[in-house]
Each structure stands twice: as C-alpha cells, then as structure tokens.
Design a protein around this motif. Structure first.
Motif, PDB file in Angstrom:
ATOM      1  N   VAL A 134      57.917 133.582  24.282  1.00 40.59           N
ATOM      2  CA  VAL A 134      58.284 133.949  22.883  1.00 40.59           C
ATOM      3  C   VAL A 134      59.860 134.442  23.130  1.00 40.59           C
ATOM      4  CG1 VAL A 134      58.228 134.564  20.331  1.00 40.59           C
ATOM      5  CG2 VAL A 134      55.877 133.987  22.040  1.00 40.59           C
ATOM      6  N   SER A 135      60.996 133.719  22.647  1.00 38.61           N
ATOM      7  CA  SER A 135      62.218 134.433  22.959  1.00 38.61           C
ATOM      8  C   SER A 135      62.665 135.632  22.464  1.00 38.61           C
ATOM      9  CB  SER A 135      63.143 133.199  22.540  1.00 38.61           C
ATOM     10  OG  SER A 135      63.089 132.793  21.463  1.00 38.61           O
ATOM     11  N   ASP A 136      62.060 135.672  21.264  1.00 42.92           N
ATOM     12  CA  ASP A 136      62.493 137.090  20.437  1.00 42.92           C
ATOM     13  C   ASP A 136      61.354 137.933  20.263  1.00 42.92           C
ATOM     14  OD1 ASP A 136      61.005 135.608  18.690  1.00 42.92           O
ATOM     15  OD2 ASP A 136      62.413 135.609  17.064  1.00 42.92           O
ATOM     16  N   ALA A 137      60.484 137.807  21.360  1.00 38.61           N
ATOM     17  CA  ALA A 137      59.282 138.818  21.318  1.00 38.61           C
ATOM     18  C   ALA A 137      59.038 139.398  22.573  1.00 38.61           C
ATOM     19  CB  ALA A 137      57.990 138.140  20.721  1.00 38.61           C
ATOM     20  N   HIS A 138      60.256 139.808  23.464  1.00 37.76           N
ATOM     21  CA  HIS A 138      60.111 140.456  24.616  1.00 37.76           C
ATOM     22  C   HIS A 138      61.342 141.214  24.588  1.00 37.76           C
ATOM     23  CE1 HIS A 138      62.818 137.845  27.047  1.00 37.76           C
ATOM     24  NE2 HIS A 138      62.326 137.003  26.151  1.00 37.76           N
ATOM     25  N   VAL A 154      70.234 140.337  30.102  1.00 42.07           N
ATOM     26  CA  VAL A 154      68.533 140.065  30.809  1.00 42.07           C
ATOM     27  C   VAL A 154      67.985 139.184  29.830  1.00 42.07           C
ATOM     28  CG1 VAL A 154      66.632 141.414  31.785  1.00 42.07           C
ATOM     29  CG2 VAL A 154      68.942 142.175  32.099  1.00 42.07           C
ATOM     30  N   ILE A 155      67.671 139.676  28.607  1.00 37.99           N
ATOM     31  CA  ILE A 155      66.576 138.890  27.802  1.00 37.99           C
ATOM     32  C   ILE A 155      67.174 137.312  27.699  1.00 37.99           C
ATOM     33  CG2 ILE A 155      65.933 138.611  25.553  1.00 37.99           C
ATOM     34  CD1 ILE A 155      66.290 141.781  25.592  1.00 37.99           C
ATOM     35  N   GLY A 156      68.450 137.247  27.590  1.00 40.06           N
ATOM     36  CA  GLY A 156      69.221 136.020  27.333  1.00 40.06           C
ATOM     37  C   GLY A 156      69.217 135.083  28.686  1.00 40.06           C
ATOM     38  N   HIS A 157      69.315 135.603  29.723  1.00 44.08           N
ATOM     39  CA  HIS A 157      69.204 134.930  30.991  1.00 44.08           C
ATOM     40  C   HIS A 157      67.630 134.520  31.169  1.00 44.08           C
ATOM     41  CE1 HIS A 157      68.702 134.708  35.338  1.00 44.08           C
ATOM     42  NE2 HIS A 157      69.607 133.795  35.072  1.00 44.08           N
ATOM     43  N   THR A 158      66.761 135.289  30.889  1.00 47.60           N
ATOM     44  CA  THR A 158      65.422 135.216  31.040  1.00 47.60           C
ATOM     45  C   THR A 158      64.938 133.971  30.144  1.00 47.60           C
ATOM     46  OG1 THR A 158      64.899 137.124  31.861  1.00 47.60           O
ATOM     47  CG2 THR A 158      62.860 135.929  30.884  1.00 47.60           C
ATOM     48  N   ASN A 159      65.134 133.893  29.030  1.00 46.26           N
ATOM     49  CA  ASN A 159      65.183 132.978  27.802  1.00 46.26           C
ATOM     50  C   ASN A 159      65.711 131.597  28.367  1.00 46.26           C
ATOM     51  OD1 ASN A 159      63.751 134.390  26.244  1.00 46.26           O
ATOM     52  ND2 ASN A 159      65.579 135.014  24.906  1.00 46.26           N
ATOM     53  N   LEU A 160      66.935 131.818  29.005  1.00 41.47           N
ATOM     54  CA  LEU A 160      67.644 130.381  29.685  1.00 41.47           C
ATOM     55  C   LEU A 160      66.851 130.012  30.551  1.00 41.47           C
ATOM     56  CD1 LEU A 160      70.169 128.798  29.521  1.00 41.47           C
ATOM     57  CD2 LEU A 160      71.246 130.259  31.253  1.00 41.47           C
ATOM     58  N   TYR A 161      66.542 130.741  31.709  1.00 32.83           N
ATOM     59  CA  TYR A 161      65.919 129.891  32.702  1.00 32.83           C
ATOM     60  C   TYR A 161      64.579 129.240  32.474  1.00 32.83           C
ATOM     61  CZ  TYR A 161      63.462 133.821  34.894  1.00 32.83           C
ATOM     62  OH  TYR A 161      62.469 134.691  35.227  1.00 32.83           O
ATOM     63  N   VAL A 175      60.231 129.580  22.697  1.00 29.88           N
ATOM     64  CA  VAL A 175      60.194 129.257  21.559  1.00 29.88           C
ATOM     65  C   VAL A 175      60.363 130.747  20.522  1.00 29.88           C
ATOM     66  CG1 VAL A 175      57.372 129.610  21.262  1.00 29.88           C
ATOM     67  CG2 VAL A 175      58.485 128.344  19.838  1.00 29.88           C
ATOM     68  N   ALA A 176      60.705 130.559  19.587  1.00 33.82           N
ATOM     69  CA  ALA A 176      61.104 131.638  18.555  1.00 33.82           C
ATOM     70  C   ALA A 176      60.016 131.981  17.820  1.00 33.82           C
ATOM     71  CB  ALA A 176      62.101 131.683  17.780  1.00 33.82           C
ATOM     72  N   THR A 177      59.689 133.364  17.426  1.00 32.60           N
ATOM     73  CA  THR A 177      58.543 133.564  16.673  1.00 32.60           C
ATOM     74  C   THR A 177      58.184 132.993  15.657  1.00 32.60           C
ATOM     75  OG1 THR A 177      59.014 135.937  17.311  1.00 32.60           O
ATOM     76  CG2 THR A 177      57.437 135.585  15.700  1.00 32.60           C
ATOM     77  N   LYS A 178      59.258 132.552  14.755  1.00 28.52           N
ATOM     78  CA  LYS A 178      59.199 131.643  13.546  1.00 28.52           C
ATOM     79  C   LYS A 178      58.535 130.291  13.937  1.00 28.52           C
ATOM     80  CE  LYS A 178      63.731 130.097  13.002  1.00 28.52           C
ATOM     81  NZ  LYS A 178      63.346 128.837  13.339  1.00 28.52           N
ATOM     82  N   ASP A 179      58.778 129.704  15.272  1.00 25.45           N
ATOM     83  CA  ASP A 179      58.393 128.415  15.383  1.00 25.45           C
ATOM     84  C   ASP A 179      57.151 128.246  16.168  1.00 25.45           C
ATOM     85  OD1 ASP A 179      60.714 127.560  14.009  1.00 25.45           O
ATOM     86  OD2 ASP A 179      61.852 127.904  16.089  1.00 25.45           O
ATOM     87  N   VAL A 180      56.378 129.547  16.447  1.00 22.97           N
ATOM     88  CA  VAL A 180      55.187 129.634  17.268  1.00 22.97           C
ATOM     89  C   VAL A 180      53.982 128.984  16.193  1.00 22.97           C
ATOM     90  CG1 VAL A 180      53.323 130.728  18.438  1.00 22.97           C
ATOM     91  CG2 VAL A 180      55.775 131.180  18.801  1.00 22.97           C
ATOM     92  N   GLY A 181      53.334 127.875  16.486  1.00 19.19           N
ATOM     93  CA  GLY A 181      52.389 127.386  15.880  1.00 19.19           C
ATOM     94  C   GLY A 181      50.871 127.468  16.528  1.00 19.19           C
ATOM     95  N   PHE A 182      50.164 128.208  16.091  1.00 20.49           N
ATOM     96  CA  PHE A 182      49.039 128.174  17.110  1.00 20.49           C
ATOM     97  C   PHE A 182      48.025 127.303  16.579  1.00 20.49           C
ATOM     98  CE2 PHE A 182      50.589 132.731  17.637  1.00 20.49           C
ATOM     99  CZ  PHE A 182      50.336 132.700  19.153  1.00 20.49           C
ATOM    100  N   GLY A 183      48.000 126.779  15.189  1.00 14.63           N
ATOM    101  CA  GLY A 183      46.936 125.955  14.680  1.00 14.63           C
ATOM    102  C   GLY A 183      45.866 126.318  14.881  1.00 14.63           C
ATOM    103  N   ALA A 184      44.765 125.582  14.871  1.00 11.76           N
ATOM    104  CA  ALA A 184      43.340 125.909  15.220  1.00 11.76           C
ATOM    105  C   ALA A 184      42.964 126.221  16.597  1.00 11.76           C
ATOM    106  CB  ALA A 184      42.193 124.757  14.365  1.00 11.76           C
ATOM    107  N   ALA A 185      42.151 126.959  16.732  1.00 14.07           N
ATOM    108  CA  ALA A 185      41.892 126.912  18.236  1.00 14.07           C
ATOM    109  C   ALA A 185      40.995 125.685  18.494  1.00 14.07           C
ATOM    110  CB  ALA A 185      40.756 128.031  18.261  1.00 14.07           C
ATOM    111  N   HIS A 186      40.978 125.239  19.748  1.00 15.68           N
ATOM    112  CA  HIS A 186      40.350 124.067  20.485  1.00 15.68           C
ATOM    113  C   HIS A 186      38.696 124.552  20.492  1.00 15.68           C
ATOM    114  CE1 HIS A 186      44.592 123.502  21.948  1.00 15.68           C
ATOM    115  NE2 HIS A 186      44.467 122.359  21.458  1.00 15.68           N
TER     116      HIS A 186
END
Length: 186
Positions: A134-138, A154-161, A175-186
């Motif tokens: 999660v790109s904005d949660a580390h 450091v954060i930007g480079h880690t997100n990039l690679y 993925v950004a926090t706002k775009d994480v979609g867990f949906g229903a558990a399997h």
C-alpha cells in the motif's frame, strides 16, 4: 494467482507499527491514519488482519516503545506474530498463521520501508505469495545521516520498484489506500 495451492484468501499484514518504530517516522500521522482505514476496511470485509511486532536488544519486548501505536488496536481474535528479524517470515509463526487462514495474497502496510517492509515483501514473494504494497501506508525514519536518501525518496523508490516487481505465477504491485478493495472474504 499465487503459486501456493489452496490459498485463495487475502490478508492485511500490518508490520511493526510500534510506538518507538514510528515515533519519528516520515509522515507518521497520515500513514497511521491510512493503516487505520485499511484495518477498518479489512474487518468490514471479513478479511483477516495479521499484526507483526518486532523486538530486539534496542526494542525490548514489553516496553512502552514496543507496543503497537495507540491509534491501532488489534482485535483479540486477530493473529499477532512476534519477530526478531527484518523478514516477518524468518523464525516466526507467520507462515503457519497464513496457511491456517488459506492466505496466498498479502496487502502489506507498516514500517520501516527500507528494512522490515522491504524484507517482508521479498520474503513473501519468494515464498510464493502475491504481495501488494500500500503505497501511502508505509513509512520510515530519516537515515540520511548514514548516507541513505531522505525518507520520502526511500518510500518513493520502494513504491517504484515494487510496482514493477514480477515473477512467474505471482503478482506484486502497489495500490493507494483509497484504491484498496478487499471485497468479501473468499
């Protein structure tokens, strides 16, 4: 798409968001708020939240600094894995916990970007897990006095690679926090 057989489930892996670890971390409050949002969303979706907590000679088990930050409270039923190495899989129960939950895909957040996050992502990926950062949660502290780039780089480079990480039969990415979609558990 994980290479782990019979592991269709996703888990949120929250790594080392401990009082001392993030005390002086870059953009600490925003990152912790994003992790809180992820935890809430995972719980609503019935997706397991797995907590990881580090200890070593400078981060003493049971000390105030070793505790998970006050803004994040693990639910009593959520697994809490104790570790002493950067990679949360090394000499821990993490693999057993994830296998028991049928997890083959990890959504990863926490600290520190250039140490435990990076080690755990690579550890997961080489063990066959799909691993999404999660790109904005580390976050990480400033190690520039020792020659490291500033934390935002450091954060930007880690997100990039990690966005472009590939291997046969596994997926990675960010993925950004706002775009994480867990949906229903399997």
């Amino acid at each position: 798409m994980t290479t782990l057989a019979d592991r269709p489930n996703t888990a949120l892996l929250v790594v080392d968001v401990q009082t001392e670890v993030v005390a002086a971390a870059y953009d600490r409050d925003a990152v912790v708020a994003n992790i809180r949002e992820l935890v809430d969303e995972a719980r609503r979706a019935g997706v397991p939240v797995v907590w990881v907590r580090h200890s070593d000679e400078s981060l003493v088990r049971g000390s105030a600094g070793w505790q998970i930050v006050a803004e994040l409270v693990p639910d009593g039923g959520e697994p809490l894995v104790e570790k002493s190495y950067g990679d949360a899989f090394e000499a821990t129960t993490l693999e057993d916990v994830l296998a028991g939950l049928g997890v083959g895909r990890l959504v990863v957040a926490g600290a520190e970007t250039d140490a435990c996050i990076r080690s755990t992502l690579h550890g997961a990926f080489t063990r066959g897990y799909d691993a999404v950062l999660v790109s904005d949660a580390h976050t990480t502290g400033d190690r520039s006095a020792w020659g490291a780039p500033p934390p935002e780089q450091v954060i930007g480079h880690t997100n990039l690679y990690w966005t472009y990480q590939t291997a046969p039969g596994r997926t990675a990415g960010t993925v950004a926090t706002k775009d994480v979609g867990f949906g229903a558990a399997h």
